[in-house]
Each structure stands twice: as structure tokens, then as C-alpha cells.
Write a protein that holds these residues in place. Sequence first.
Motif, PDB file in Angstrom:
ATOM      1  N   ASP A  44       0.687  -1.197  -0.153  1.00 41.72           N
ATOM      2  CA  ASP A  44      -0.026   0.003  -0.081  1.00 41.72           C
ATOM      3  C   ASP A  44       0.880   1.209   0.143  1.00 41.72           C
ATOM      4  N   THR A  45       2.195   0.996   0.295  1.00 46.28           N
ATOM      5  CA  THR A  45       3.008   2.294   0.404  1.00 46.28           C
ATOM      6  C   THR A  45       4.236   2.318  -0.146  1.00 46.28           C
ATOM      7  N   ASP A  46       4.741   1.127  -0.635  1.00 45.58           N
ATOM      8  CA  ASP A  46       6.121   1.054  -0.972  1.00 45.58           C
ATOM      9  C   ASP A  46       5.869   0.796  -2.524  1.00 45.58           C
ATOM     10  N   PRO A  47       6.514   1.816  -3.454  1.00 41.63           N
ATOM     11  CA  PRO A  47       6.227   1.918  -4.857  1.00 41.63           C
ATOM     12  C   PRO A  47       6.738   0.578  -5.612  1.00 41.63           C
ATOM     13  N   GLN A  48       7.835  -0.254  -5.124  1.00 41.45           N
ATOM     14  CA  GLN A  48       8.239  -1.303  -5.682  1.00 41.45           C
ATOM     15  C   GLN A  48       7.284  -2.483  -5.613  1.00 41.45           C
ATOM     16  N   ALA A  49       6.869  -2.629  -4.174  1.00 41.02           N
ATOM     17  CA  ALA A  49       5.840  -3.532  -3.877  1.00 41.02           C
ATOM     18  C   ALA A  49       4.622  -3.146  -4.528  1.00 41.02           C
ATOM     19  N   MET A  50       4.012  -2.195  -4.682  1.00 40.18           N
ATOM     20  CA  MET A  50       2.908  -1.866  -5.352  1.00 40.18           C
ATOM     21  C   MET A  50       3.097  -2.287  -6.803  1.00 40.18           C
ATOM     22  N   ALA A  51       3.916  -1.988  -7.474  1.00 35.17           N
ATOM     23  CA  ALA A  51       4.165  -2.526  -8.807  1.00 35.17           C
ATOM     24  C   ALA A  51       4.347  -3.736  -9.020  1.00 35.17           C
ATOM     25  N   THR A  52       5.031  -4.371  -8.066  1.00 36.95           N
ATOM     26  CA  THR A  52       5.236  -6.045  -8.125  1.00 36.95           C
ATOM     27  C   THR A  52       3.604  -6.799  -8.028  1.00 36.95           C
ATOM     28  N   PHE A  63      -4.483 -11.219 -16.180  1.00 37.56           N
ATOM     29  CA  PHE A  63      -5.038  -9.766 -16.694  1.00 37.56           C
ATOM     30  C   PHE A  63      -4.180  -9.201 -17.550  1.00 37.56           C
ATOM     31  N   GLU A  64      -4.665  -8.351 -18.508  1.00 39.73           N
ATOM     32  CA  GLU A  64      -4.254  -7.766 -19.500  1.00 39.73           C
ATOM     33  C   GLU A  64      -3.789  -6.287 -19.501  1.00 39.73           C
ATOM     34  N   TRP A  65      -3.799  -5.696 -18.393  1.00 42.99           N
ATOM     35  CA  TRP A  65      -3.806  -4.449 -18.298  1.00 42.99           C
ATOM     36  C   TRP A  65      -3.438  -4.218 -16.713  1.00 42.99           C
ATOM     37  N   VAL A  66      -2.706  -3.114 -16.245  1.00 48.75           N
ATOM     38  CA  VAL A  66      -2.041  -3.065 -14.740  1.00 48.75           C
ATOM     39  C   VAL A  66      -2.700  -1.754 -13.908  1.00 48.75           C
ATOM     40  N   LYS A  67      -2.701  -1.860 -12.737  1.00 49.22           N
ATOM     41  CA  LYS A  67      -3.272  -0.818 -11.921  1.00 49.22           C
ATOM     42  C   LYS A  67      -2.095  -0.384 -11.200  1.00 49.22           C
ATOM     43  N   ALA A  68      -2.249   1.223 -11.225  1.00 43.88           N
ATOM     44  CA  ALA A  68      -1.331   1.861 -10.474  1.00 43.88           C
ATOM     45  C   ALA A  68      -2.242   2.526  -9.317  1.00 43.88           C
ATOM     46  N   MET A  69      -1.623   3.292  -8.305  1.00 42.15           N
ATOM     47  CA  MET A  69      -2.145   4.001  -7.222  1.00 42.15           C
ATOM     48  C   MET A  69      -2.752   2.994  -6.086  1.00 42.15           C
ATOM     49  N   GLY A  70      -2.117   2.153  -5.927  1.00 40.15           N
ATOM     50  CA  GLY A  70      -2.331   1.189  -4.692  1.00 40.15           C
ATOM     51  C   GLY A  70      -3.675   0.545  -4.838  1.00 40.15           C
ATOM     52  N   TRP A  71      -4.417  -0.060  -3.589  1.00 41.69           N
ATOM     53  CA  TRP A  71      -5.027  -1.031  -3.482  1.00 41.69           C
ATOM     54  C   TRP A  71      -6.308  -0.715  -2.868  1.00 41.69           C
TER      55      TRP A  71
END
Length: 339
Positions: A44-52, A63-71
Motif C-alpha cells: 500500500d505504501t512502497d512503490p516497488q511492492a505496489m508495482a510488483t 489480466f491484460e492491463w495493470v493498476k497503479a495507485m495502490g489497492w
Amino acid sequence: MNRKERFMRQLEGKSVDMTPVGSTTTYGVVDIMKKCGAERPLADTDPQAMATLALGGVEYAGFEWVKAMGWDITPLSEAFGCELGEAKIDRQHSIASHPFAESIEDLEKPKDLLQRGRFPAYKEQFKILKDKVDDEMVIFGESEGPFTCGANLVGTESFMKWTFKKPNQVDQVLSVVKEGMIEVINFAFDHGADYYVIAEPTSGPALMSPKSWKKHVQPVITEIVQKIKGPLVLHICGNTDSIIEMMCETGVAGISIEEKVDLKRTVGIAEKMGVKVFGNVGTAQTLYSGTPEQAYQESIAALDNGTHFLCAACGIAPLSPLENVQQLRKARDDYFKKG
């Protein structure tokens, strides 16, 4: 065509080889977290973990597209001053305080809005995702919508009462929140989003009449659409049959609907207005508590009824079995092989 081309062509109303499949709301699923090694609350807070975790939806769910900006759908409310409840691996952040419950006299858009809360982390997450998938997959940002943010700032019960007793104060709150919303959405487009989702659970028909929605919500979303730098998708929870036309009239590129909504009817209305439909495999009864076969059959039904983007009907519950979630991709692939 690759996954990004397929998605953008579908959103623009052009021909595609098959229906894109993914999630246009949150998908912080525990099974995916454990497989990719990026678990909440770090994710929820670390950019690399969010991206992973975002990329884990591709690798493990198909899935065929990805989400930014957390959960979760609290970032704008947090930046305006709401305290958040503690996040755990199976529980996303929630609103723990309403900073303007007593008075809205001092409510204004913070000048340092994008330096607050998790926006600096989101900026870095966008960069990581762009470096990894820029030409291959669509990236989207998401947050709460303006009415839901306003309710978070004041308190949902009070804000809903105001729509009857103090409508001018509702509009006053929305006029401030709207400016913050525009800034946040354009921040996402500036850093790599291909589209943006606003989730408006508090403005759904279960809590708000269509008349109030038309008066308070529709004009604000319409203005937001006019002032942002890319396509917007509007998600509203519950049975939105009574406001589908108004949702489309805002000028959004897409609407995301739950399983309670008549999908075939919605697609018919939306297509006439140049709007695309995301949905609508049930999240609670199907993906969370149903069987893989039920998830598969509901996915096939959504394709039969014309969904433009095969997705869960709402945010995917953290403890949803991964095997259930994987049925969306399996059903889509099987559907177009037979076709």
C-alpha cells in the motif's frame, strides 16, 4: 495486436480480435500477494511492492492491463485530511476520521495536495510500471470519486442528509473536492496512466436517489471529464439500472457495473452514446464465495451479453480464491477459440 493495442482500440470503438480481460477496480488478492512476494501493508505504501503486485495480476490472474495507485479508494480523502484505518494483508485501508464533520468553513484544496499521503509513492510506481510495460500494456490509475470523497470528509450519514437539508453545502464541498480530483487525475495522466477510474460507491442508488444524483453528482463528473487529459471510467456499486443513461451522459469513456445491473440493456444504451462497459462477474457471491465453474459460466454470460471489457463487477475481495479469478481469462480465451 498486443494487449495495449487491443485495449485502446476497444475503448476507442475500433475493431479488436477479442474482448480484453482484466480488472478496472482493485485486485489486492492475498493469493496473488503471496505468489509475487508483495504483501499488504507494504504494497500500500512502497512503490516497488505496489508495482510488483500490480504485475502479479498479469502473471498469476491473466489480466491484460495493470493498476497503479495502490489497492484502496482513499488517496484523495487522505490528502484532504482523513485519517486511515490500519491495513492488513487481507484488509485494505479505510476511512477512520472525518476532518470536516463539525464545519466545512476551512475546507479548501491543499496547495501541496500531490506531496501529501501516498502520491509521492504513486509517482514512483508509475515510473516503475512505465519502464516495464509501456508499449505492451495499459496502465490505469484509480481513486474515490468526488461525492465519495466529500462523504469521507464530512461523514457519510451527514453528507447524505445534507442532500435534502443543506444541498448548497453539498455543492460547496463538491466544488472544492472537484478541483482536487482534477489535479489528481491529471497527475496520473502526466505520469503514465492511459485511463483513470473513479469509484463512487457512496453515490450509488442504494444510498442516493436518481434525482439527487442528477442534481449533485452528474454535473461534477461532467466538468471533471471536460478538464482532464485522458479517458475516464466511472464505477458505481450496486444496481445502477436507474442511472445508466445519466452515467453515460457525463461524457466518460466507460462505465463499470456490478452483477445486479442488466448488462445486455446497459451495453445497448452505452453503445448508442459511445461509451464502453466494464464488467460484470460478481465479486461476492461468485469470485469470493462461488466455485471456479460458477466464475467461468458467469464470465461466458458477460461475454454473451456484450461486455466490452471482461472484469469483476467491483473490487476483488482479498480472500477470493485465485482459481476463481483465473476463470475470467480462461473463459475469454475459450470463448474466442470457439468463435
